[in-house]
Design an enzyme around this catalytic site. Structure first.
Site, PDB file in Angstrom:
ATOM      1  N   GLY A  54       0.814  -1.194   0.000  1.00 14.26           N
ATOM      2  CA  GLY A  54       0.000   0.000   0.000  1.00 14.26           C
ATOM      3  C   GLY A  54       0.854   1.252   0.000  1.00 14.26           C
ATOM      4  O   GLY A  54       0.561   2.214   0.698  1.00 14.26           O
ATOM      5  N   HIS A  55       1.924   1.239  -0.823  1.00 13.43           N
ATOM      6  CA  HIS A  55       2.808   2.393  -0.921  1.00 13.43           C
ATOM      7  C   HIS A  55       3.629   2.309  -2.207  1.00 13.43           C
ATOM      8  O   HIS A  55       3.581   1.316  -2.918  1.00 13.43           O
ATOM      9  CB  HIS A  55       3.732   2.473   0.298  1.00 13.43           C
ATOM     10  N   ALA A  56       4.365   3.384  -2.469  1.00 10.01           N
ATOM     11  CA  ALA A  56       5.304   3.443  -3.592  1.00 10.01           C
ATOM     12  C   ALA A  56       6.592   4.081  -3.095  1.00 10.01           C
ATOM     13  O   ALA A  56       6.616   4.690  -2.026  1.00 10.01           O
ATOM     14  CB  ALA A  56       4.718   4.260  -4.741  1.00 10.01           C
TER      15      ALA A  56
END
Length: 138
Positions: A54-56
């Site tokens: 749930g991130h980059a």
């Protein structure tokens, strides 16, 4: 690495030394993988139905490997999505910076090992998808 796309992600087959008493896979910096590893971490005991990621990242390169069991990595470049099901301990998914990632469908007893090109830096993360998409557009 704003221009990274899901097409830049590839499965890398790592060398498998098969022996009658068990297999061995080794990884050498800048040889089997295209960067030097500065950090290794792993996810395990993920409860059924839960997801991770749930991130980059802005600058971090990663290789994800299913050491045990299986899980799915879904990558998003802000326009397109692509999913990879990892289940072989001798295959790694190369993820360049600039891609959103979600991990889910963890099997019982699964272990996800991540080889990272940089040390942990909270400033390298996007944890809000809209902010990530806005960054990709600039």
């Amino acid at each position: 690495m704003k221009a990274s796309s899901i097409n830049d992600c590839v499965l890398i087959t790592l060398p498998k030394n098969h022996q009658l008493n068990g297999n061995l896979t080794s990884i050498t910096n800048s040889k089997e993988i295209p960067f030097d590893v500065k950090r290794i971490y792993y996810l395990y005991d993920v409860p059924g139905g839960n997801s991770r990621g749930g991130h980059a990242h802005k600058d971090l390169h990663q290789i994800m490997i299913a050491l045990s069991g299986s899980f799915t990595v879904t990558l998003d470049d802000g326009v397109n999505k692509k999913s990879f099901h990892l289940y072989q301990p001798y295959q790694g998914l190369l993820i360049p910076p600039g891609l959103w990632r979600d991990l889910d469908t963890f099997s019982s007893g699964s272990i996800c090992m991540v080889l990272a090109s940089e040390l942990y830096d909270e400033n390298d993360y996007f944890r809000d998808f809209q902010k990530f998409k806005d960054w990709k557009q600039i």
